[in-house]
Enzyme design. Structure first.
Site, PDB file in Angstrom:
ATOM      1  N   ARG A 112       0.960  -1.242  -0.114  1.00  0.00           N
ATOM      2  CA  ARG A 112      -0.101  -0.046  -0.055  1.00  0.00           C
ATOM      3  C   ARG A 112       0.742   1.412  -0.261  1.00  0.00           C
ATOM      4  NH1 ARG A 112      -3.013  -2.381   4.029  1.00  0.00           N
ATOM      5  NH2 ARG A 112      -4.977  -3.480   2.860  1.00  0.00           N
ATOM      6  N   LYS A 134       2.604  12.160 -10.528  1.00  0.00           N
ATOM      7  CA  LYS A 134       1.790  11.184 -11.811  1.00  0.00           C
ATOM      8  C   LYS A 134       3.396  10.016 -12.104  1.00  0.00           C
ATOM      9  CE  LYS A 134      -0.506  14.667 -14.369  1.00  0.00           C
ATOM     10  NZ  LYS A 134      -1.107  15.514 -15.811  1.00  0.00           N
ATOM     11  N   GLU A 176      10.278  20.336 -23.516  1.00  0.00           N
ATOM     12  CA  GLU A 176       9.067  20.878 -22.676  1.00  0.00           C
ATOM     13  C   GLU A 176       9.125  21.591 -21.811  1.00  0.00           C
ATOM     14  OE1 GLU A 176       6.682  18.556 -22.175  1.00  0.00           O
ATOM     15  OE2 GLU A 176       7.171  16.758 -23.012  1.00  0.00           O
ATOM     16  N   LYS A 227       7.130  24.268 -12.236  1.00  0.00           N
ATOM     17  CA  LYS A 227       6.454  23.127 -12.735  1.00  0.00           C
ATOM     18  C   LYS A 227       6.061  23.159 -11.030  1.00  0.00           C
ATOM     19  CE  LYS A 227       4.749  18.590 -13.085  1.00  0.00           C
ATOM     20  NZ  LYS A 227       5.433  17.307 -14.086  1.00  0.00           N
ATOM     21  N   GLU A 237      -4.310  17.691 -10.992  1.00  0.00           N
ATOM     22  CA  GLU A 237      -5.203  18.270 -12.330  1.00  0.00           C
ATOM     23  C   GLU A 237      -6.577  18.063 -12.632  1.00  0.00           C
ATOM     24  OE1 GLU A 237      -2.752  17.029 -15.411  1.00  0.00           O
ATOM     25  OE2 GLU A 237      -4.155  16.571 -17.009  1.00  0.00           O
ATOM     26  N   ARG A 241      -3.148  22.504 -13.798  1.00  0.00           N
ATOM     27  CA  ARG A 241      -2.381  21.396 -13.782  1.00  0.00           C
ATOM     28  C   ARG A 241      -2.233  21.287 -15.392  1.00  0.00           C
ATOM     29  NH1 ARG A 241       0.364  16.517 -10.753  1.00  0.00           N
ATOM     30  NH2 ARG A 241       1.984  15.802 -12.469  1.00  0.00           N
ATOM     31  N   ASN A 245      -0.156  20.157 -20.466  1.00  0.00           N
ATOM     32  CA  ASN A 245      -0.731  19.825 -21.688  1.00  0.00           C
ATOM     33  C   ASN A 245      -0.757  20.299 -22.809  1.00  0.00           C
ATOM     34  OD1 ASN A 245      -0.752  17.538 -19.927  1.00  0.00           O
ATOM     35  ND2 ASN A 245      -3.528  17.513 -19.775  1.00  0.00           N
ATOM     36  N   HIS A 248       0.212  18.669 -26.082  1.00  0.00           N
ATOM     37  CA  HIS A 248       0.505  17.190 -26.380  1.00  0.00           C
ATOM     38  C   HIS A 248      -0.585  17.015 -26.914  1.00  0.00           C
ATOM     39  CE1 HIS A 248       3.820  18.153 -23.663  1.00  0.00           C
ATOM     40  NE2 HIS A 248       3.975  16.827 -23.003  1.00  0.00           N
ATOM     41  N   HIS A 252       0.097  14.047 -29.178  1.00  0.00           N
ATOM     42  CA  HIS A 252       0.514  12.716 -29.151  1.00  0.00           C
ATOM     43  C   HIS A 252      -0.297  12.678 -29.816  1.00  0.00           C
ATOM     44  CE1 HIS A 252      -0.240  12.701 -24.251  1.00  0.00           C
ATOM     45  NE2 HIS A 252       1.332  12.452 -24.780  1.00  0.00           N
ATOM     46  N   HIS A 264       8.911  12.427 -28.238  1.00  0.00           N
ATOM     47  CA  HIS A 264       7.944  13.120 -27.770  1.00  0.00           C
ATOM     48  C   HIS A 264       8.323  14.219 -27.736  1.00  0.00           C
ATOM     49  CE1 HIS A 264       4.908  12.863 -24.852  1.00  0.00           C
ATOM     50  NE2 HIS A 264       6.009  14.555 -24.101  1.00  0.00           N
TER      51      HIS A 264
HETATM   52  N1  GLY Z   1       4.078  16.204 -17.072  1.00  0.00           N
HETATM   53  C1  GLY Z   1       2.231  16.930 -17.314  1.00  0.00           C
HETATM   54  C2  GLY Z   1       2.499  16.798 -15.989  1.00  0.00           C
HETATM   55  O1  GLY Z   1       3.167  16.194 -15.010  1.00  0.00           O
HETATM   56  O2  GLY Z   1       0.599  17.246 -15.464  1.00  0.00           O
END
Ligand code: GLY
Length: 348
Positions: A112, A134, A176, A227, A237, A241, A245, A248, A252, A264
């Site tokens: 856990r 994430k 990025e 960030k 998010e 957040r 994107n 993206h 993508h 990417h």
């Molecule tokens: N790479 C995008 C984020 O961490 O939300």
């Protein structure tokens, strides 16, 4: 050091050259440590962490998205069980976004949740994916569809690890950082324009690469501050957040239709152009030229395949789609667009 303030989930982002040699001072490695790395990452980085750990096990997974699977996660969890890892032990990812996402995912599951440290060694993971909690694996061809928000206990960044990264991978990561600048920080963005960089004679790729290399540490720091600002306000998010994107949704689509021909970040670079005003597009193109980056040829993609992939993307699963549009540098906006409008952008 940058402190990510997330209440009881707060942690330090240790950013300094030589940090890898100080891993045992900066992380608690006085226990069992499962180190996850991949075949594309020089093994000496994982070994350096192992050498400073009380009892280390190194798991080397194949390079690429294929390792972000439930099967690989199960393999690692089985090894942790075999080596009798307890809840007090930890997982350390050493490498890029794939092992970062995988390691965090595994750490969130074992008993856990055990401590997780991220040691990103690629530029893309140092400026973005290693921060913010994430974690995920892919399932049924859908990227990042199984996962959890699980914050690391610390992130250790040593820009010296970038010395072994091929130039194309470095530039891939820069996109990025450019994204962070375009949406949130004009000063960061301007570091990529000639005004903010020493002038070199026009010409070779190595000339253009020299310009941003001189600013690399500053670029990493500024991207991390963006960030931090975003994640501290919206860890899960719900809204803000989504700004990360930028480029993206369409990116993508291109990435999926490229079948590995483009990285990417390169597809994000292309995607950002589709979601920008003309003025911003011009500046982005100037930066791409400064980086010696040739845009993927639009006509080399099957447009229907790109569109299908955009539709398939989990971020675009409804009739309406959250997109990020940048009409002025440093001021990205999150907007709800009908899906048809997003796809129409591809016709430009
Ligand atoms: N790479 C995008 C984020 O961490 O939300």
């Amino acid at each position: 050091m940058i402190r990510m303030e997330l209440g009881k989930n707060s942690y330090n982002i240790e950013l300094e050259r030589g940090n890898l040699n100080r891993a045992s001072e900066l992380l608690n490695l006085d226990r069992k440590v499962m180190i996850i790395t991949d075949e594309g990452i020089p093994i000496q980085y994982a070994e350096k962490v192992a050498g400073q750990s009380k009892e280390a096990y190194i798991k080397v997974v194949p390079q690429g998205e294929g390792s972000k699977s439930l099967q690989t996660a199960e393999e690692i969890l089985t090894e942790m069980l075999k080596y009798q890892f307890s809840r007090k032990d930890c997982v350390v990812s050493v490498g890029g976004g794939v092992v970062g996402d995988l390691g965090g995912f595994v750490a969130s599951l074992y008993m856990r949740g055990v401590d997780f440290y991220n040691v990103p060694t690629t530029l893309l993971s140092q400026v973005d994916s290693s921060i913010g909690g994430k974690t995920a694996v892919n399932l049924a061809g859908i990227k990042n569809i199984i996962g959890a928000f699980y914050q690391p206990k610390a992130v250790l960044i040593d820009p010296d690890t970038l010395d072994t990264l091929p130039e194309r991978q470095l530039v891939n990561g820069l996109f990025e950082a450019i994204k962070m600048g375009a949406t949130n920080d004009k000063e960061l963005f301007d570091l990529f324009l000639n005004g903010g960089l020493p002038k070199y004679p026009e010409g070779t790729a190595s000339d253009s690469s020299c310009r941003w290399k001189e600013n690399l540490d500053l670029i990493i720091e500024k991207a991390l501050l963006v960030k931090k600002y975003v994640v501290e306000q919206d860890e899960k998010e719900s809204h803000l957040r989504k700004i990360l994107n930028f480029g993206h949704t369409i990116g993508h689509g291109f990435e999926s239709a490229a079948h590995g021909r483009y990285l990417h970040g390169e597809c994000v670079a292309l995607g950002m152009l589709y979601m920008s005003s003309e003025e911003v597009q011009e500046q982005l193109c100037e930066i791409y030229e400064n980086l010696g980056f040739e845009l993927p040829e639009f006509y080399s993609f099957n447009l229907e395949e790109v569109k299908e992939a955009v539709l398939h993307d989990k971020k675009a699963s409804n009739r309406n789609c959250s997109v990020v549009f940048v009409s002025e540098i440093g001021k990205g906006s999150i907007e709800e667009w009908p899906m048809e409008e997003v796809l129409e952008r591809l016709e430009f």
